[in-house]
Design an enzyme around this catalytic site. Structure first.
Site, PDB file in Angstrom:
ATOM      1  N   SER A  68      53.710  47.399  39.953  1.00 20.67           N
ATOM      2  CA  SER A  68      54.947  47.297  40.743  1.00 20.67           C
ATOM      3  C   SER A  68      56.181  47.493  39.859  1.00 20.67           C
ATOM      4  CB  SER A  68      55.041  45.935  41.437  1.00 20.67           C
ATOM      5  OG  SER A  68      53.964  45.752  42.315  1.00 20.67           O
TER       6      SER A  68
HETATM    7  N1  SAM Z   1      50.386  42.779  41.130  1.00 22.35           N
HETATM    8  C1  SAM Z   1      50.069  44.116  40.723  1.00 22.35           C
HETATM    9  C2  SAM Z   1      50.583  44.453  39.348  1.00 22.35           C
HETATM   10  O1  SAM Z   1      51.305  43.637  38.755  1.00 22.35           O
HETATM   11  O2  SAM Z   1      50.233  45.520  38.833  1.00 22.35           O
HETATM   12  C3  SAM Z   1      50.517  45.112  41.769  1.00 22.35           C
HETATM   13  C4  SAM Z   1      49.410  46.013  42.122  1.00 22.35           C
HETATM   14  S1  SAM Z   1      49.500  47.141  43.441  1.00 22.35           S
HETATM   15  C5  SAM Z   1      51.151  47.285  43.961  1.00 22.35           C
HETATM   16  C6  SAM Z   1      48.654  46.287  44.761  1.00 22.35           C
HETATM   17  C7  SAM Z   1      47.217  45.923  44.484  1.00 22.35           C
HETATM   18  O3  SAM Z   1      46.678  45.264  45.643  1.00 22.35           O
HETATM   19  C8  SAM Z   1      46.288  47.094  44.221  1.00 22.35           C
HETATM   20  O4  SAM Z   1      45.647  46.921  42.986  1.00 22.35           O
HETATM   21  C9  SAM Z   1      45.278  47.053  45.374  1.00 22.35           C
HETATM   22  O5  SAM Z   1      43.982  47.483  45.016  1.00 22.35           O
HETATM   23  C10 SAM Z   1      45.313  45.575  45.736  1.00 22.35           C
HETATM   24  N2  SAM Z   1      44.830  45.241  47.077  1.00 22.35           N
HETATM   25  C11 SAM Z   1      45.028  45.888  48.247  1.00 22.35           C
HETATM   26  N3  SAM Z   1      44.424  45.218  49.253  1.00 22.35           N
HETATM   27  C12 SAM Z   1      43.825  44.115  48.706  1.00 22.35           C
HETATM   28  C13 SAM Z   1      43.052  43.046  49.214  1.00 22.35           C
HETATM   29  N4  SAM Z   1      42.738  42.944  50.517  1.00 22.35           N
HETATM   30  N5  SAM Z   1      42.595  42.108  48.353  1.00 22.35           N
HETATM   31  C14 SAM Z   1      42.892  42.175  47.026  1.00 22.35           C
HETATM   32  N6  SAM Z   1      43.625  43.169  46.481  1.00 22.35           N
HETATM   33  C15 SAM Z   1      44.099  44.125  47.308  1.00 22.35           C
END
Ligand code: SAM
Length: 218
Positions: A68
């Site tokens: 992000s």
């Molecule tokens: N917090 C992260 C960082 O600091 O890099 C942001 C990562 S990205 C914007 C969002 C993440 O949410 C992705 O890695 C995606 O695979 C994960 N994601 C999406 N749906 C999800 C779910 N139902 N359970 C867990 N993770 C999920």
């Protein structure tokens, strides 16, 4: 991706500038700014892209996902009002950068990722940096009922609605921060659990996240 954990004057200087930029964009919480100033964001990038690490931009981390934007990380973290010892659930571990910021603030962090390769990578890399959350692989849209209640819950992917199951996993007085909207844009929403069946919801600014995929999601 080859990780290199070297934090030299160039990266330290760039990190200070990023903190100043975030201040100018309205981030005020001193602890949040301290954490951003401390965590080496370039550790989450291949060395080839270190020049991008302290720009206020999201960046691809593989598997179609992103680390992000620093402003978004700071904005969500500020809303959470983390106190040392807070039990915090993060949904969407991704790169692990947001997790490190939460740990810097003293959170007892439970973080869940649905993509196995990201989960495996982050689980290996974070302890090398000295950060040790509890890692989980699975569908975070269901929360982690076996470890509830949580003082704070942060969702780092865009949801179509606020999942009821997450609300039930908040301690009374606890706070959920979750982007809610369609695939193109989401409003940042905070929900405070005011009582057993009482929730105070506030809608804030517009963001653009990758989708939250799962049973209680897209
Ligand atoms: N917090 C992260 C960082 O600091 O890099 C942001 C990562 S990205 C914007 C969002 C993440 O949410 C992705 O890695 C995606 O695979 C994960 N994601 C999406 N749906 C999800 C779910 N139902 N359970 C867990 N993770 C999920």
């Amino acid at each position: 991706m080859a990780y290199k954990f070297v934090d030299n004057y160039r990266e330290k200087g760039a990190r200070k500038q990023l903190v100043e930029l975030l201040k100018s964009r309205g981030i005020q919480d001193k602890e949040v700014l301290r954490a951003i100033g401390k965590v080496p964001r370039h550790y989450f990038f291949d060395e080839t892209f270190w020049g991008q690490a302290y720009k206020d931009i999201a960046f691809p981390i593989g598997q179609g996902q992103t680390i992000s934007q620093p402003y978004t990380v700071a904005y969500q973290t500020e809303l959470l009002q983390i106190k040392p010892g807070n039990k915090v659930l993060e949904i969407g571990t991704g790169s692990g950068y947001q997790a490190c910021i939460l740990l810097e603030l003293g959170a007892d962090l439970y973080t869940v990722e649905r993509q196995e390769r990201l989960y495996e990578r982050t689980r290996k890399v974070l302890p090398h940096m000295g950060y040790r959350p509890h890692f989980f692989l699975g569908d975070g849209s269901l929360g982690i009922p076996q470890h509830a209640p949580f003082d704070k819950i942060i969702v780092t992917a865009g949801a179509p609605f606020v999942p009821e199951l997450m609300l039930k996993q908040l301690r009374i007085g606890g706070v959920l921060v979750i982007p809610v909207g369609n695939e193109k844009e989401q409003k940042m929403v905070t929900v405070i659990r005011a009582g057993e069946n009482e929730y105070d919801k506030i809608e804030l600014d517009t963001f653009r996240f990758v989708p939250l995929l799962g049973d209680q999601a897209w």
